[in-house]
Each structure stands twice: as structure tokens, then as C-alpha cells.
Motif scaffolding. Structure first.
Motif, short mmCIF file in Angstrom:
data_model
loop_
_atom_site.label_atom_id
_atom_site.label_comp_id
_atom_site.label_asym_id
_atom_site.label_seq_id
_atom_site.Cartn_x
_atom_site.Cartn_y
_atom_site.Cartn_z
N ALA A 65 -10.50 5.24 9.53
CA ALA A 65 -9.80 4.10 8.41
C ALA A 65 -8.67 4.65 8.60
O ALA A 65 -8.08 4.88 7.34
N PHE A 102 -8.90 10.12 6.07
CA PHE A 102 -8.28 9.70 4.41
C PHE A 102 -8.63 9.58 3.37
O PHE A 102 -8.08 8.61 3.72
N TYR A 103 -8.47 10.03 2.12
CA TYR A 103 -8.40 9.35 0.48
C TYR A 103 -9.92 7.84 0.66
O TYR A 103 -9.49 6.56 1.05
N TYR A 107 0.89 -1.18 0.35
CA TYR A 107 -0.09 -0.47 -0.12
C TYR A 107 0.65 0.99 0.58
O TYR A 107 1.03 1.62 -0.70
N SER A 121 -12.01 6.75 2.45
CA SER A 121 -12.57 5.63 3.57
C SER A 121 -13.72 5.60 3.38
O SER A 121 -14.65 4.80 3.70
N TYR A 145 0.88 13.26 0.47
CA TYR A 145 0.53 13.01 2.69
C TYR A 145 0.52 14.74 3.03
O TYR A 145 -0.34 15.42 4.17
N GLY A 176 -5.86 3.01 7.80
CA GLY A 176 -4.98 2.13 7.56
C GLY A 176 -3.32 1.69 7.59
O GLY A 176 -3.45 1.86 8.78
N ASP A 221 -9.32 0.84 12.30
CA ASP A 221 -9.07 0.49 11.18
C ASP A 221 -9.51 -1.35 11.03
O ASP A 221 -9.54 -1.97 11.92
N LYS A 222 -10.65 -1.50 10.18
CA LYS A 222 -11.11 -2.98 10.69
C LYS A 222 -10.11 -3.85 9.18
O LYS A 222 -10.36 -5.04 9.69
N SER A 223 -8.86 -2.98 8.72
CA SER A 223 -8.37 -4.19 7.93
C SER A 223 -6.90 -4.38 9.16
O SER A 223 -5.70 -3.86 9.76
N SER A 265 -10.89 -1.98 14.19
CA SER A 265 -12.74 -1.79 14.40
C SER A 265 -12.83 -1.72 13.43
O SER A 265 -12.77 -0.88 12.48
N ASP A 266 -14.37 -1.42 13.09
CA ASP A 266 -15.48 -0.98 11.67
C ASP A 266 -15.56 0.44 12.98
O ASP A 266 -15.73 0.40 13.48
N ILE A 267 -15.60 1.29 11.72
CA ILE A 267 -16.02 2.65 11.89
C ILE A 267 -17.23 2.77 11.85
O ILE A 267 -17.66 4.36 12.30
C1 LIG Z 1 -7.73 3.51 1.20
S1 LIG Z 1 -7.36 3.38 2.46
C2 LIG Z 1 -6.77 5.09 3.07
C3 LIG Z 1 -6.31 4.20 4.42
C4 LIG Z 1 -5.41 5.48 4.50
N1 LIG Z 1 -6.46 6.66 6.07
C5 LIG Z 1 -4.10 6.23 4.18
O1 LIG Z 1 -5.34 7.35 3.58
O2 LIG Z 1 -3.82 5.87 3.85
C6 LIG Z 1 -8.87 2.46 3.34
C7 LIG Z 1 -9.09 2.02 4.57
O3 LIG Z 1 -10.49 2.32 4.62
C8 LIG Z 1 -10.55 1.17 5.85
N2 LIG Z 1 -11.85 0.66 5.95
C9 LIG Z 1 -12.83 0.38 4.82
N3 LIG Z 1 -14.11 0.41 5.28
C10 LIG Z 1 -13.83 0.11 6.82
C11 LIG Z 1 -14.53 0.24 7.60
N4 LIG Z 1 -15.69 0.51 7.98
N5 LIG Z 1 -14.60 0.12 8.88
C12 LIG Z 1 -13.10 0.75 9.27
N6 LIG Z 1 -12.16 0.67 7.70
C13 LIG Z 1 -12.32 0.62 7.27
C14 LIG Z 1 -9.44 -0.21 4.60
O4 LIG Z 1 -8.79 -0.84 5.68
C15 LIG Z 1 -8.50 0.89 4.08
O5 LIG Z 1 -7.07 0.32 5.57
#
Ligand SMILES: C[S@@+](CC[C@H](N)C(=O)[O-])C[C@H]1O[C@@H](n2cnc3c(N)ncnc32)[C@H](O)[C@@H]1O
Length: 249
Positions: free
Chosen positions: A47, A113-114, A12, A116, A22, A49, A68-70, A96-98
Motif C-alpha cells: 500500500a 505505512f500509515y 495527498y 494501510s 516520514y 500510495g 497499491d491498488k489505487s 494490485s490489491d495487497i
Molecule cells: C493512508 S494511504 C498510505 C499510503 C502510503 N503507505 C503512505 O504512507 O503514504 C493508504 C493506501 O492504502 C492503499 N490501499 C488500501 N487498501 C488497499 C488494498 N486492499 N490493496 C492495495 N492498496 C490498498 C490505498 O490505495 C492508499 O494508497
């Protein structure tokens, strides 16, 4: 087919740091805080990441809570933060899920950001996420987040294929746009350069009318709401590629 931000997680940063400035984005965020006359100390990064923007904020002296959930994305974040032992004490990471999280404190500012928020695929999910943010923001707290617009998903991503390369990967980004649902589906095919391995991740982002997002922000309690063209203080337009929402409690 792999879930989003699983196999791609280790690659990533090498992709995003080529695509996105950024540092400039965080400066813009700080300008937004000044514009609205807020001086936050504790920031919730939704989120988060792999923590690219969180780490920039930590280096500037803010306290950060990243959610973040990942697990795979957070593992990269945790590995990176180990290189900064003095910043680590100002960081809390929550897997966790947001749309369903809990905090034991209130924060001064929430950021995302980005794209999400575009990953939330229906209004119920957006409302659950926004109402938790409202709950965990202090009085006069500020929430700033970007969104990809319907315009960019429909006209640029459309049903197009993009080929992109990074240090370790060759990738094909194949998009399909559902006009009715305003959902862009992405099949991200990745080929590792130094082995025969490959994988495909399945991503979906939804574009929302600005008025829908404003309606939900107001419904959960936010009072003052502005929508800017990303990286500016100009009002968002229908054909903006990315917009920045700012909502004050
Ligand atoms: C494009 S990435 C952006 C990551 C970080 N914000 C950045 O700008 O580098 C999107 C992120 O959203 C997270 N994400 C998507 N849906 C989510 C949810 N429902 N709960 C938590 N995280 C979530 C993904 O796991 C991922 O890490």
C-alpha cells in the motif's frame, strides 16, 4: 461519492507531509531492523500510495517493490520517481490489491505505512494479505507495519468532524464510528481553493484487537511477534494511539 485515494491523490502529499514525519518513521523502521538483527536489501512496500516512504528508502540505497491498488496514487508515485532517474532502476511498482498479488522474487523485508492495514475490513482479507507476505518473504525475513488502534478510532475520530487545510484544499473530515464492527467511516469533503470544484471521498478503516492480529500472523506462519507503541520500543498499550507490529519469518 468518490472511491478512496482517487480525487484526493494529487493532494495527498501536501497534506501528509504536514501531518507525518516520514523521515523519522523510516529511521525508526531501520532501528527496528537493527534491533532484530536483520540487514534487508529488497523491501516490499505494501500500500505504497504516492511513494513517500518508498522514495526515502530508495534514497538510502534499498531496492523497493511498491504495491497499491489505487491507480491515481501510483500515477503520482510514477511522476515523482521520474525526477530521480538513478533511483528508478531500483524500483518496481505493481498496481494490485495487497490481498491478492504476485511477485517473481522473495524479499528481505515487508513494510506498510500509515493505516494501510486498517483499510482491510475483515479477518479474511488480513489473512490473505499476511499469508502472501509470508510466502514472498525470505527465510528470517521481517514484516513491520503500523495500525491505528480501536482506542483512537473510537475515542478520537469517534463521531467527530475535523477541518483541515492545505495549500490547495479546504477539507472537512467527518467520521462515524460503528462500535459493533469497530469500523470508522470517513466522509472526506474537499473544496479546491482556486476553483469552484469540490468532491467527497468515502473511506473506511477497521480497528482490531491486538490478539486478533497476532493470531492471524501466527496462523500464516510468523514465529516471533512484537507490538510496540509507534516510534518507540515500549510495549503497546490499550490506549496507544498507533502501534507498530513486527513479525519475523
Ligand atoms: C493512508 S494511504 C498510505 C499510503 C502510503 N503507505 C503512505 O504512507 O503514504 C493508504 C493506501 O492504502 C492503499 N490501499 C488500501 N487498501 C488497499 C488494498 N486492499 N490493496 C492495495 N492498496 C490498498 C490505498 O490505495 C492508499 O494508497
Amino acid at each position: 461519492m468518490e472511491k478512496p485515494f482517487s480525487k484526493f491523490a494529487p493532494f495527498y502529499d501536501e497534506f501528509m507531509l504536514k501531518l507525518v514525519n516520514y523521515d523519522a518513521w523510516v529511521e525508526y523502521l531501520i532501528d527496528i531492523w537493527s534491533f532484530f538483527n536483520v540487514k534487508p536489501k529488497i523491501i516490499l512496500d505494501l500500500a505504497c500510495g504516492t511513494g513517500i516512504p518508498s522514495i526515502i528508502l530508495l534514497k538510502k540505497g534499498y531496492q523497493v517493490i511498491g504495491i497499491d491498488k489505487s491507480k491515481e496514487m501510483l500515477n503520482i508515485f510514477k511522476k515523482k520517481i521520474n525526477n530521480y532517474p538513478d533511483l528508478k532502476k531500483n524500483l518496481t511498482i505493481i498496481e494490485s490489491d495487497i490481498t491478492n498479488f504476485n511477485l517473481n522474487i522473495q524479499v528481505d523485508a515487508a513494510v506498510s505505512f500509515y493505516d494501510s492495514i486498517n483499510y482491510l475490513l475483515n479477518e479474511d482479507e488480513i489473512e490473505r494479505c499476511f499469508s502472501l507476505i509470508y510466502k514472498f518473504l525470505k527465510e528470517k525475513g521481517i514484516f513491520s507495519f503500523d495500525m491505528n488502534t480501536i482506542f483512537v478510532l473510537e475515542k478520537f475520530w469517534a463521531n467527530n468532524k475535523f477541518i483541515r487545510e492545505s495549500e490547495n484544499l479546504k477539507t472537512i473530515w467527518e467520521n462515524k464510528f460503528d462500535k459493533k464492527l469497530k469500523i470508522s467511516t470517513l466522509y472526506l469533503k474537499c473544496y479546491l481553493k482556486n476553483s469552484n470544484e469540490s468532491f467527497t471521498e468515502f473511506h473506511q478503516e477497521r480497528g482490531y484487537e491486538y490478539k486478533t492480529i497476532v493470531k492471524i500472523l501466527k496462523k500464516v506462519g510468523f514465529k516471533k511477534i512484537k507490538i510496540f507503541q509507534h516510534l518507540t520500543f515500549l510495549p503497546a498499550r490499550r490506549d496507544s494511539l498507533r502501534v507498530m507490529f513486527v513479525a519475523l519469518k
